[in-house]
Design an enzyme around this catalytic site. Structure first.
Site, PDB file in Angstrom:
ATOM      1  N   ASP A 150     -10.734  -1.642  -5.151  1.00  0.00           N
ATOM      2  CA  ASP A 150     -11.238  -0.302  -5.464  1.00  0.00           C
ATOM      3  C   ASP A 150     -10.180   0.794  -5.289  1.00  0.00           C
ATOM      4  O   ASP A 150     -10.084   1.715  -6.100  1.00  0.00           O
ATOM      5  CB  ASP A 150     -12.437   0.030  -4.569  1.00  0.00           C
ATOM      6  CG  ASP A 150     -13.731  -0.553  -5.121  1.00  0.00           C
ATOM      7  OD1 ASP A 150     -13.763  -0.920  -6.318  1.00  0.00           O
ATOM      8  OD2 ASP A 150     -14.715  -0.642  -4.356  1.00  0.00           O
ATOM      9  N   THR A 207      -9.380  -9.260  -5.050  1.00  0.00           N
ATOM     10  CA  THR A 207      -9.548  -9.124  -3.599  1.00  0.00           C
ATOM     11  C   THR A 207     -10.398 -10.285  -3.096  1.00  0.00           C
ATOM     12  O   THR A 207     -11.377 -10.665  -3.738  1.00  0.00           O
ATOM     13  CB  THR A 207     -10.216  -7.799  -3.194  1.00  0.00           C
ATOM     14  OG1 THR A 207     -10.605  -7.890  -1.813  1.00  0.00           O
ATOM     15  CG2 THR A 207     -11.453  -7.463  -4.006  1.00  0.00           C
ATOM     16  N   ARG A 246       0.876  -1.166   0.000  1.00  0.00           N
ATOM     17  CA  ARG A 246       0.000   0.000   0.000  1.00  0.00           C
ATOM     18  C   ARG A 246       0.915   1.217   0.000  1.00  0.00           C
ATOM     19  O   ARG A 246       2.020   1.162   0.543  1.00  0.00           O
ATOM     20  CB  ARG A 246      -0.937  -0.058   1.201  1.00  0.00           C
ATOM     21  CG  ARG A 246      -1.891  -1.267   1.089  1.00  0.00           C
ATOM     22  CD  ARG A 246      -3.050  -1.218   2.058  1.00  0.00           C
ATOM     23  NE  ARG A 246      -4.080  -2.168   1.659  1.00  0.00           N
ATOM     24  CZ  ARG A 246      -4.258  -3.388   2.214  1.00  0.00           C
ATOM     25  NH1 ARG A 246      -3.467  -3.788   3.182  1.00  0.00           N
ATOM     26  NH2 ARG A 246      -5.218  -4.176   1.797  1.00  0.00           N
ATOM     27  N   ARG A 302     -13.125  -7.077   5.262  1.00  0.00           N
ATOM     28  CA  ARG A 302     -13.117  -5.612   5.491  1.00  0.00           C
ATOM     29  C   ARG A 302     -14.509  -5.156   5.904  1.00  0.00           C
ATOM     30  O   ARG A 302     -15.050  -5.691   6.858  1.00  0.00           O
ATOM     31  CB  ARG A 302     -12.635  -4.892   4.238  1.00  0.00           C
ATOM     32  CG  ARG A 302     -12.009  -3.534   4.558  1.00  0.00           C
ATOM     33  CD  ARG A 302     -11.552  -2.839   3.310  1.00  0.00           C
ATOM     34  NE  ARG A 302     -10.406  -3.463   2.714  1.00  0.00           N
ATOM     35  CZ  ARG A 302      -9.251  -2.857   2.498  1.00  0.00           C
ATOM     36  NH1 ARG A 302      -9.091  -1.612   2.833  1.00  0.00           N
ATOM     37  NH2 ARG A 302      -8.260  -3.490   1.919  1.00  0.00           N
TER      38      ARG A 302
HETATM   39  P1  ADP Z   1      -7.458  -2.244  -2.606  1.00  0.00           P
HETATM   40  O1  ADP Z   1      -6.895  -1.933  -3.942  1.00  0.00           O
HETATM   41  O2  ADP Z   1      -7.438  -3.693  -2.283  1.00  0.00           O
HETATM   42  O3  ADP Z   1      -8.785  -1.572  -2.365  1.00  0.00           O
HETATM   43  P2  ADP Z   1      -6.218  -0.189  -0.966  1.00  0.00           P
HETATM   44  O4  ADP Z   1      -7.485   0.535  -0.688  1.00  0.00           O
HETATM   45  O5  ADP Z   1      -5.260  -0.359   0.159  1.00  0.00           O
HETATM   46  O6  ADP Z   1      -6.446  -1.653  -1.519  1.00  0.00           O
HETATM   47  O7  ADP Z   1      -5.503   0.580  -2.159  1.00  0.00           O
HETATM   48  C1  ADP Z   1      -4.270   0.124  -2.684  1.00  0.00           C
HETATM   49  C2  ADP Z   1      -3.407   1.295  -3.078  1.00  0.00           C
HETATM   50  O8  ADP Z   1      -4.075   2.049  -4.114  1.00  0.00           O
HETATM   51  C3  ADP Z   1      -3.164   2.328  -1.991  1.00  0.00           C
HETATM   52  O9  ADP Z   1      -2.108   1.980  -1.117  1.00  0.00           O
HETATM   53  C4  ADP Z   1      -2.781   3.541  -2.816  1.00  0.00           C
HETATM   54  O10 ADP Z   1      -1.437   3.490  -3.229  1.00  0.00           O
HETATM   55  C5  ADP Z   1      -3.687   3.385  -4.037  1.00  0.00           C
HETATM   56  N1  ADP Z   1      -4.869   4.240  -3.861  1.00  0.00           N
HETATM   57  C6  ADP Z   1      -5.898   4.071  -3.005  1.00  0.00           C
HETATM   58  N2  ADP Z   1      -6.783   5.078  -3.093  1.00  0.00           N
HETATM   59  C7  ADP Z   1      -6.290   5.925  -4.017  1.00  0.00           C
HETATM   60  C8  ADP Z   1      -6.733   7.184  -4.560  1.00  0.00           C
HETATM   61  N3  ADP Z   1      -7.856   7.771  -4.160  1.00  0.00           N
HETATM   62  N4  ADP Z   1      -5.970   7.755  -5.520  1.00  0.00           N
HETATM   63  C9  ADP Z   1      -4.826   7.170  -5.928  1.00  0.00           C
HETATM   64  N5  ADP Z   1      -4.361   6.001  -5.454  1.00  0.00           N
HETATM   65  C10 ADP Z   1      -5.076   5.390  -4.518  1.00  0.00           C
HETATM   66  O1  F6P Z   2      -8.801  -6.754   1.418  1.00  0.00           O
HETATM   67  C1  F6P Z   2      -8.362  -7.987   1.870  1.00  0.00           C
HETATM   68  C2  F6P Z   2      -8.176  -7.952   3.369  1.00  0.00           C
HETATM   69  O2  F6P Z   2      -7.638  -9.199   3.806  1.00  0.00           O
HETATM   70  C3  F6P Z   2      -9.435  -7.614   4.159  1.00  0.00           C
HETATM   71  O3  F6P Z   2     -10.302  -8.713   4.291  1.00  0.00           O
HETATM   72  C4  F6P Z   2      -8.831  -7.125   5.453  1.00  0.00           C
HETATM   73  O4  F6P Z   2      -9.709  -6.206   6.075  1.00  0.00           O
HETATM   74  C5  F6P Z   2      -7.590  -6.424   4.994  1.00  0.00           C
HETATM   75  O5  F6P Z   2      -7.254  -6.946   3.718  1.00  0.00           O
HETATM   76  C6  F6P Z   2      -6.399  -6.581   5.900  1.00  0.00           C
HETATM   77  O6  F6P Z   2      -5.387  -5.791   5.405  1.00  0.00           O
HETATM   78  P1  F6P Z   2      -3.867  -5.852   5.877  1.00  0.00           P
HETATM   79  O7  F6P Z   2      -3.180  -6.841   4.986  1.00  0.00           O
HETATM   80  O8  F6P Z   2      -3.376  -4.466   5.660  1.00  0.00           O
HETATM   81  O9  F6P Z   2      -3.855  -6.261   7.313  1.00  0.00           O
END
Ligand code: ADP
Ligand code: F6P
Length: 324
Positions: free
Chosen positions: A107, A129, A76, A175
């Site tokens: 997302d 995911t 992340r 989540r």
């Molecule tokens: P997921 O993709 O599983 O939803 P995250 O929400 O942690 O996981 O998002 C993954 C990465 O996507 C974040 O660490 C960040 O680098 C990028 N990201 C998330 N939100 C935004 C955003 N609004 N604009 C640009 N990059 C984003």
């Molecule tokens: O999005 C996958 C997931 O395993 C969720 O179910 C959980 O809330 C989250 O990731 C945990 O994230 P992390 O790896 O940052 O602890």
């Protein structure tokens, strides 16, 4: 306006999910067969900003289709949420000749992908995911493996719960979404399923049902609790105090994210990865590959991010009916 790409990048972002390797393999091999160059970007957007970029060929993805995790690693990255981070990311893509990008993630990752697309890098998202919480798609990579892993683990907890005539609260990931909980609840024949989308916090009702179930001769009581509700350990203490039934909490945790992907995850991830590379080859950008109503389709990223999805009410009602 469609732009022909020559070299594409691929990255995995956010939480890992079993089947991501199958998607990476499909992206790489499809692109190569279309005559495109392929670069792997390590550690998601964090690796992009650190220029952790490697050349890939068909052999780079040999022997990975059956492996959990992601060979590209994932991360992340807060810097990429900023406009400066996104501009730097687009600039680094250009510097490395990457004019198309496949982002495998959830997302959050797609929000980042949309930003890169707006900055001129043709970008396609692939839903990865275990949470199944991406609104535009009925399937996301890793969900099937995660629910099968959780289901097997819950069966084991059930055996010991029956032997000891205990109540078990088993917490599954997801989540803020309850899809893993709902599926395990049905597959494991749970007495109760607590979903963030539905649970009103009425613990007394839960307690009454456990007491009633005992009277009706049930030997164990399995409650599947979604991570979005949480607090399984304190809930177990309160339930034991109120019912007099020994109650234990089990939090399944990261085991749900790992392991060998199921057949379904390998096949769907392979098809989605191939379709993402094909979209880039056709000069498309700002799209998410999805599986909707039995078909592989693709959506505009911003439109997809606006979509809403909810637990199907009929499935929730059936799960309750079958647990009695
Ligand atoms: P997921 O993709 O599983 O939803 P995250 O929400 O942690 O996981 O998002 C993954 C990465 O996507 C974040 O660490 C960040 O680098 C990028 N990201 C998330 N939100 C935004 C955003 N609004 N604009 C640009 N990059 C984003
Ligand atoms: O999005 C996958 C997931 O395993 C969720 O179910 C959980 O809330 C989250 O990731 C945990 O994230 P992390 O790896 O940052 O602890």
């Amino acid at each position: 306006m469609a732009k022909q790409v020559k070299t594409i990048g691929v990255l995995t972002s956010g939480g890992d999910a079993p089947g991501m390797n199958a998607a990476i393999r499909a992206v790489v091999r499809t692109a190569i067969q279309k005559g495109l160059g392929v670069k792997g970007i390590m550690r998601g957007y964090a690796g992009l900003l650190q220029e952790e970029i490697i050349d890939m060929n068909s052999r780079s993805v040999s022997d990975i289709i059956h492996r959990g995790g992601t060979i590209l690693y994932t991360a992340r990255c807060m810097e990429f949420v900023t406009a400066e981070g996104q501009e730097k990311g687009a600039e680094i893509c250009r510097k490395h000749g990457i004019d198309g990008l496949v982002v495998i993630g959830g997302d959050g990752s797609f929000r980042g992908a949309g930003k890169l697309a707006a900055l001129g890098i043709n970008t396609i998202g692939v839903p990865g995911t275990i949470d199944l919480d991406i609104a535009c798609t009925d399937y996301s990579i890793g969900f099937d493996t995660a629910v099968n892993t959780a289901m097997e683990a819950i069966d084991k907890v059930r055996d010991t719960s029956t032997s000891h005539e205990r109540c078990s609260i088993i917490e599954v990931m997801g989540r803020n979404a309850g899809y893993i909980a709902l599926w395990c609840g049905i597959a494991n024949g749970a007495e109760d399923i607590l979903l963030p989308e539905r649970y009103d916090g009425d613990e007394q009702q839960l307690i009454n049902r456990i007491i009633d179930n005992r009277k009706r001769g049930k030997k164990h009581n399995i409650i599947i609790n979604a991570e979005g509700i949480g607090h399984s350990t304190s809930m177990a203490r309160r339930i034991e105090a109120a019912t007099g039934v020994e109650t234990r909490a089990t939090i399944l945790g990261y085991m749900q994210r790992g392991g060998m992907p199921t057949c379904k995850d390998r096949v769907y991830a392979s098809i989605m990865g191939a379709k993402a590379a094909e979209l880039l080859y056709e000069g498309r950008s700002n799209r998410i590959v999805a599986y909707k109503n039995g078909e592989y389709v693709d959506f505009d990223i911003q439109e997809a991010l606006q979509m809403k999805k909810d637990i199907p009410e009929d499935q929730f009602e059936i799960s309750k009916m079958l647990s009695r």
